[in-house]
Write a protein that holds these residues in place. Structure first.
Motif, PDB file in Angstrom:
ATOM      1  N   ARG A  19       0.840  -1.192   0.000  1.00 17.77           N
ATOM      2  CA  ARG A  19       0.000   0.000   0.000  1.00 17.77           C
ATOM      3  C   ARG A  19       0.877   1.243   0.000  1.00 17.77           C
ATOM      4  NH1 ARG A  19      -0.167  -2.356   4.875  1.00 17.77           N
ATOM      5  NH2 ARG A  19       0.274  -1.147   6.721  1.00 17.77           N
ATOM      6  N   THR A  51       0.618   5.174   1.158  1.00 16.99           N
ATOM      7  CA  THR A  51      -0.176   6.013   2.047  1.00 16.99           C
ATOM      8  C   THR A  51       0.327   7.449   1.986  1.00 16.99           C
ATOM      9  OG1 THR A  51      -0.555   4.146   3.547  1.00 16.99           O
ATOM     10  CG2 THR A  51      -0.965   6.359   4.422  1.00 16.99           C
ATOM     11  N   PHE A 109      -3.849   3.742  -0.736  1.00 17.00           N
ATOM     12  CA  PHE A 109      -4.004   2.989  -1.979  1.00 17.00           C
ATOM     13  C   PHE A 109      -3.460   1.587  -1.709  1.00 17.00           C
ATOM     14  CE2 PHE A 109      -3.668   7.390  -3.160  1.00 17.00           C
ATOM     15  CZ  PHE A 109      -4.528   7.551  -4.229  1.00 17.00           C
ATOM     16  N   ARG A 110      -4.347   0.581  -1.623  1.00 11.43           N
ATOM     17  CA  ARG A 110      -3.926  -0.801  -1.400  1.00 11.43           C
ATOM     18  C   ARG A 110      -3.890  -1.546  -2.737  1.00 11.43           C
ATOM     19  NH1 ARG A 110      -6.653   0.522   3.156  1.00 11.43           N
ATOM     20  NH2 ARG A 110      -5.678  -0.085   5.117  1.00 11.43           N
ATOM     21  N   GLU A 131      -9.073   7.757   7.694  1.00 15.06           N
ATOM     22  CA  GLU A 131      -8.524   7.089   6.524  1.00 15.06           C
ATOM     23  C   GLU A 131      -9.505   7.153   5.358  1.00 15.06           C
ATOM     24  OE1 GLU A 131      -7.622   2.518   5.505  1.00 15.06           O
ATOM     25  OE2 GLU A 131      -6.289   3.369   7.036  1.00 15.06           O
ATOM     26  N   ASP A 183     -10.117   5.973   1.156  1.00 19.66           N
ATOM     27  CA  ASP A 183      -9.712   5.067   0.087  1.00 19.66           C
ATOM     28  C   ASP A 183      -9.286   5.911  -1.107  1.00 19.66           C
ATOM     29  OD1 ASP A 183      -9.374   3.171  -1.893  1.00 19.66           O
ATOM     30  OD2 ASP A 183     -11.314   2.219  -1.585  1.00 19.66           O
ATOM     31  N   TRP A 241      -8.392   5.060  -4.017  1.00 16.36           N
ATOM     32  CA  TRP A 241      -8.895   4.612  -5.327  1.00 16.36           C
ATOM     33  C   TRP A 241     -10.174   5.337  -5.708  1.00 16.36           C
ATOM     34  CZ3 TRP A 241      -5.054   2.714  -7.671  1.00 16.36           C
ATOM     35  CH2 TRP A 241      -4.127   1.901  -7.031  1.00 16.36           C
ATOM     36  N   ASP A 242     -10.955   5.770  -4.713  1.00 14.48           N
ATOM     37  CA  ASP A 242     -12.175   6.533  -4.999  1.00 14.48           C
ATOM     38  C   ASP A 242     -11.853   7.913  -5.577  1.00 14.48           C
ATOM     39  OD1 ASP A 242     -13.705   4.444  -3.983  1.00 14.48           O
ATOM     40  OD2 ASP A 242     -13.965   5.382  -2.019  1.00 14.48           O
TER      41      ASP A 242
END
Length: 132
Positions: free
Chosen positions: A33, A35, A49-50, A102, A104, A106-107
């Protein structure tokens, strides 16, 4: 030369300043990930971002630490201040930065990739006809 993990400053306006860092991490069977940590007035927000199916969060070839990309061709280098600013602007526009915590990443990536591409596209000089 700046130390790799020392916080950097992002000045949004005369009253809004963020300190930010980027880290690549692995952990106990978790995917890689990236961060992006933002700190403003003691409120910390992490945009994470994972790695996963169709999502690459830096690390190995062909990626790099700080680079994130998805299967739709969206890419961002989290080490670039302009990318950090675009993420802050998009998260702020959505009202996501006020409480910390936190998020996400990716959104946010599609909107950030589009805004960065638009910023990199030069405008035609005045008087030039539009393209085909």
């Amino acid at each position: 030369m700046r130390k790799q993990h020392s916080p950097r400053r992002l000045v949004v306006d005369e009253r809004t300043v963020y300190l930010w860092t980027v880290r690549h991490r692995h952990g106990d069977g978790e995917p890689c990930r990236e961060t992006l940590s933002l700190n403003r007035d003691g409120i910390r927000t992490r945009i994470v971002f994972r790695s996963g199916e169709g999502r690459d969060a830096g690390g190995g070839y062909p990626g790099h630490s700080g680079g994130v990309s998805d299967a739709h061709g969206h890419y961002a280098n989290l080490n670039e201040p302009g990318v950090v600013r675009a993420l802050v602007d998009e998260a702020s526009r959505r009202g996501l930065l006020s409480g910390g915590g936190e998020l996400d990443g990716w959104d946010l990536l599609p909107a950030v990739a589009v805004s960065r591409a638009a910023a990199a596209t030069p405008e035609a000089p005045p008087g030039c006809p539009p393209g085909p």
